[in-house]
Design a protein around this motif. Structure first.
Motif, short mmCIF file in Angstrom:
data_model
loop_
_atom_site.label_atom_id
_atom_site.label_comp_id
_atom_site.label_asym_id
_atom_site.label_seq_id
_atom_site.Cartn_x
_atom_site.Cartn_y
_atom_site.Cartn_z
N MET A 108 -19.77 -8.26 17.04
CA MET A 108 -18.33 -8.13 17.05
C MET A 108 -17.83 -8.14 15.62
SD MET A 108 -15.61 -10.53 18.94
CE MET A 108 -13.98 -9.96 19.18
N PHE A 109 -16.82 -7.31 15.35
CA PHE A 109 -16.18 -7.23 14.04
C PHE A 109 -14.67 -7.43 14.21
CE2 PHE A 109 -20.06 -4.96 13.48
CZ PHE A 109 -20.42 -5.14 12.16
N ALA A 110 -13.99 -7.81 13.15
CA ALA A 110 -12.53 -7.89 13.14
C ALA A 110 -12.02 -7.30 11.84
CB ALA A 110 -12.08 -9.34 13.26
N VAL A 111 -10.93 -6.57 11.92
CA VAL A 111 -10.31 -5.98 10.73
C VAL A 111 -8.85 -6.43 10.70
CG1 VAL A 111 -9.67 -3.84 9.56
CG2 VAL A 111 -11.82 -3.97 10.84
N VAL A 112 -8.42 -6.98 9.57
CA VAL A 112 -7.04 -7.40 9.38
C VAL A 112 -6.45 -6.54 8.26
CG1 VAL A 112 -5.51 -9.32 8.79
CG2 VAL A 112 -7.64 -9.77 10.03
N LEU A 113 -5.33 -5.86 8.54
CA LEU A 113 -4.65 -5.01 7.56
C LEU A 113 -3.31 -5.63 7.21
CD1 LEU A 113 -5.28 -1.57 9.29
CD2 LEU A 113 -6.60 -2.60 7.42
N LEU A 114 -3.01 -5.68 5.91
CA LEU A 114 -1.76 -6.29 5.44
C LEU A 114 -0.98 -5.28 4.60
CD1 LEU A 114 -3.62 -9.48 4.27
CD2 LEU A 114 -2.09 -9.38 6.22
N ALA A 115 -0.32 -4.34 5.25
CA ALA A 115 0.41 -3.30 4.51
C ALA A 115 1.49 -3.91 3.63
CB ALA A 115 1.04 -2.33 5.50
N HIS A 116 1.65 -3.34 2.42
CA HIS A 116 2.59 -3.89 1.45
C HIS A 116 3.19 -2.77 0.61
CE1 HIS A 116 4.26 -6.94 -1.18
NE2 HIS A 116 3.86 -6.22 -2.20
N GLY A 117 4.48 -2.85 0.35
CA GLY A 117 5.15 -1.86 -0.50
C GLY A 117 5.74 -2.52 -1.73
N ASP A 118 5.51 -1.94 -2.91
CA ASP A 118 6.07 -2.41 -4.17
C ASP A 118 6.99 -1.34 -4.73
OD1 ASP A 118 4.77 -4.91 -4.53
OD2 ASP A 118 2.95 -3.88 -5.15
N VAL A 119 8.22 -1.71 -5.07
CA VAL A 119 9.13 -0.76 -5.68
C VAL A 119 8.70 -0.55 -7.12
CG1 VAL A 119 11.51 -0.34 -6.37
CG2 VAL A 119 11.02 -1.44 -4.19
N VAL A 120 8.43 0.69 -7.50
CA VAL A 120 8.02 0.99 -8.87
C VAL A 120 9.09 1.76 -9.64
CG1 VAL A 120 5.55 0.86 -8.45
CG2 VAL A 120 6.72 3.02 -8.10
N ARG A 121 9.93 2.50 -8.93
CA ARG A 121 11.02 3.24 -9.58
C ARG A 121 12.23 3.19 -8.66
NH1 ARG A 121 6.89 7.53 -10.22
NH2 ARG A 121 7.85 8.20 -8.30
N GLU A 122 13.12 2.23 -8.93
CA GLU A 122 14.25 2.04 -8.02
C GLU A 122 15.17 3.25 -7.94
OE1 GLU A 122 15.50 0.76 -12.00
OE2 GLU A 122 13.79 0.23 -10.78
N ARG A 123 15.22 4.08 -8.96
CA ARG A 123 16.09 5.26 -8.91
C ARG A 123 15.54 6.36 -8.03
NH1 ARG A 123 17.13 4.48 -14.96
NH2 ARG A 123 19.08 3.36 -14.90
N LYS A 124 14.26 6.30 -7.71
CA LYS A 124 13.63 7.35 -6.89
C LYS A 124 13.62 7.02 -5.41
CE LYS A 124 12.18 10.05 -10.23
NZ LYS A 124 12.56 11.42 -10.36
N ILE A 125 14.10 5.84 -5.03
CA ILE A 125 14.05 5.43 -3.62
C ILE A 125 15.06 6.25 -2.82
CG2 ILE A 125 14.45 3.56 -1.98
CD1 ILE A 125 13.60 1.64 -4.20
#
Length: 101
Positions: free
Chosen positions: A1-18
């Motif tokens: 048996m295996f388990a996979v945990v994913l922790l998606a994360h977003g970092d703002v790098v250019r606030e003018r481009k959002i």
């Protein structure tokens, strides 16, 4: 048996481009840039702490490996997906786990 945990994360790098239609709170990001930048740095350390906590809990069950998938940058946001993979869990360990009923 295996388990996979994913922790998606977003970092703002250019606030003018959002693009406002892409990211909830983009107006607040533009108006409160300094304060939100500090929060994002803090979130990075929280993310690292979360990964360490997951590894600590899963390690007794079997081999654990970690890493980060880099999703690139779109609309001023860099997306990363830290992951933790557990396994294989030895049959003896799996059979002795206390499962909720």
């Amino acid at each position: 048996m295996f388990a996979v945990v994913l922790l998606a994360h977003g970092d703002v790098v250019r606030e003018r481009k959002i693009a406002a239609h892409v990211m909830k709170g983009s107006v607040e990001i533009r108006s409160n840039h300094r304060e939100l930048r500090a929060r994002l740095r803090e979130a990075g350390s929280v993310r690292d702490t979360a990964v360490e906590g997951i590894v600590e809990r899963l390690d007794p069950l079997g081999p654990v490996c970690t890493g980060v998938i880099d999703g690139g940058v779109a609309f001023g946001v860099r997306v990363t997906v830290p992951y933790v993979i557990l396994g294989p869990i030895p049959r003896e360990t799996f059979e002795t786990l206390d499962w909720p009923r």
